[in-house]
Design an enzyme around this catalytic site. Structure first.
Site, mmCIF file in Angstrom:
data_model
loop_
_atom_site.group_PDB
_atom_site.id
_atom_site.type_symbol
_atom_site.label_atom_id
_atom_site.label_comp_id
_atom_site.label_asym_id
_atom_site.label_seq_id
_atom_site.Cartn_x
_atom_site.Cartn_y
_atom_site.Cartn_z
ATOM 1 N N GLY A 83 0.788 -1.224 0.000
ATOM 2 C CA GLY A 83 0.000 0.000 0.000
ATOM 3 C C GLY A 83 0.818 1.270 0.000
ATOM 4 O O GLY A 83 2.018 1.287 0.261
ATOM 5 N N PHE A 87 -2.891 7.800 6.698
ATOM 6 C CA PHE A 87 -2.791 8.499 7.981
ATOM 7 C C PHE A 87 -3.246 7.593 9.110
ATOM 8 O O PHE A 87 -4.222 6.854 8.982
ATOM 9 C CB PHE A 87 -3.664 9.764 7.967
ATOM 10 C CG PHE A 87 -3.785 10.420 9.315
ATOM 11 C CD1 PHE A 87 -2.745 11.177 9.824
ATOM 12 C CD2 PHE A 87 -4.932 10.260 10.087
ATOM 13 C CE1 PHE A 87 -2.833 11.753 11.082
ATOM 14 C CE2 PHE A 87 -5.038 10.828 11.343
ATOM 15 C CZ PHE A 87 -3.977 11.583 11.840
ATOM 16 N N HIS A 88 -2.541 7.667 10.245
ATOM 17 C CA HIS A 88 -2.969 7.014 11.476
ATOM 18 C C HIS A 88 -2.945 8.053 12.589
ATOM 19 O O HIS A 88 -2.011 8.868 12.664
ATOM 20 C CB HIS A 88 -2.043 5.860 11.848
ATOM 21 C CG HIS A 88 -1.999 4.766 10.837
ATOM 22 N ND1 HIS A 88 -3.124 4.054 10.470
ATOM 23 C CD2 HIS A 88 -0.974 4.263 10.103
ATOM 24 C CE1 HIS A 88 -2.788 3.153 9.563
ATOM 25 N NE2 HIS A 88 -1.493 3.263 9.318
ATOM 26 N N ALA A 150 -9.176 1.109 6.048
ATOM 27 C CA ALA A 150 -8.078 0.810 5.131
ATOM 28 C C ALA A 150 -7.419 -0.509 5.517
ATOM 29 O O ALA A 150 -7.329 -0.846 6.701
ATOM 30 C CB ALA A 150 -7.049 1.939 5.160
ATOM 31 N N ALA A 165 -7.026 -0.370 9.523
ATOM 32 C CA ALA A 165 -7.205 0.851 10.314
ATOM 33 C C ALA A 165 -8.615 1.361 10.054
ATOM 34 O O ALA A 165 -8.972 1.672 8.919
ATOM 35 C CB ALA A 165 -6.176 1.904 9.924
ATOM 36 N N CYS A 181 -3.877 6.236 0.441
ATOM 37 C CA CYS A 181 -3.708 4.926 -0.208
ATOM 38 C C CYS A 181 -3.418 5.039 -1.699
ATOM 39 O O CYS A 181 -3.575 4.070 -2.441
ATOM 40 C CB CYS A 181 -4.922 4.034 0.044
ATOM 41 S SG CYS A 181 -5.296 3.780 1.789
#
Length: 228
Positions: A83, A87-88, A150, A165, A181
């Site tokens: 991938g 964002f996390h 995601a 996530a 992504c």
């Protein structure tokens, strides 16, 4: 652990790099267990304590873009998964299943489909009937043209890492600074946005675990730290 059990590590609010290190210890334990009769499968759950942009095998930001993201107060992490950049951050449930696909006789593509089914069941449990999976090459769980969950995985020697996530009450403005992504023209959404109410990560954990039990046909054993 009982045969066929998956150990659940609930890390709570934790810096994303720390959750990655816990995951790596679980992967090492799963590989070491290959020599014995009992598998050592795990599920690492966390909520990132701060904003992080992470990318997999493709999509690393250039120097100028990376400097711009850091200037906004985000950390940057290269992750060993498939991938592009995503964002996390706080308000997001990050799940790292560490499973032995050879023991489960589960091809990688079917495993990704199982993660999508997990996300779909969870959304439906929470009342979000519009959630759906899209045909390849798209992965994840979607509501309309916006991704709510995601998926990015790594599999080495048939042992999985990374995973999914799910945006629960995530500040979606962080996604505006990247192409999430690597998908041009697609949006992102969250459970809170779609359900019209605040949905914190802690309210999602139990229905998530129920869905995980169903999809992967396993029992769960709970542990707070990987050394327990």
């Amino acid at each position: 652990m009982p045969p066929g059990a998956v150990r659940v590590l609930r890390l709570g609010l934790r810096p994303y790099p720390q959750a990655l290190r816990v995951q790596e210890r679980c992967v090492a334990a799963a590989r070491a267990a290959r020599a014995g009769a009992a598998p050592a499968e795990s599920l690492v759950l966390s909520e990132p304590a701060g904003p992080v942009y992470a990318w997999g095998l493709r999509g690393a930001p250039g120097a100028a873009a990376a400097a711009g993201l850091r200037a906004r107060g985000a950390a940057l992490v290269a992750a060993r998964r498939g991938g592009h950049v995503t964002f996390h951050g706080p308000g997001q449930l990050v799940a790292f299943p560490v499973l032995d696909l050879r023991r489960r006789r589960l091809p990688l593509r079917r495993y990704v489909g199982a993660l999508e089914e997990l996300g779909l069941r969870l959304c439906r449990r929470l009342g979000l009937a519009a959630a759906r999976a899209l045909p390849p090459p798209f992965t994840g769980v979607w509501v309309g043209e916006s991704k709510i969950c995601a998926i990015g995985v790594h599999c080495g020697s048939h042992i999985t890492s990374h995973g999914l996530a799910l945006n629960c009450c995530t500040d979606l403005s962080w996604f505006e600074h990247i192409v999430p992504c690597g998908l041009e023209g697609k949006g992102v959404t969250s459970l809170s946005q779609e359900l019209g109410r605040h949905v914190p990560v802690e309210h999602v954990l139990e229905p998530f675990l129920d869905s995980f039990r169903e999809v992967f046909d396993c029992t769960l054993v709970f542990s707070e730290e990987p050394g327990d």
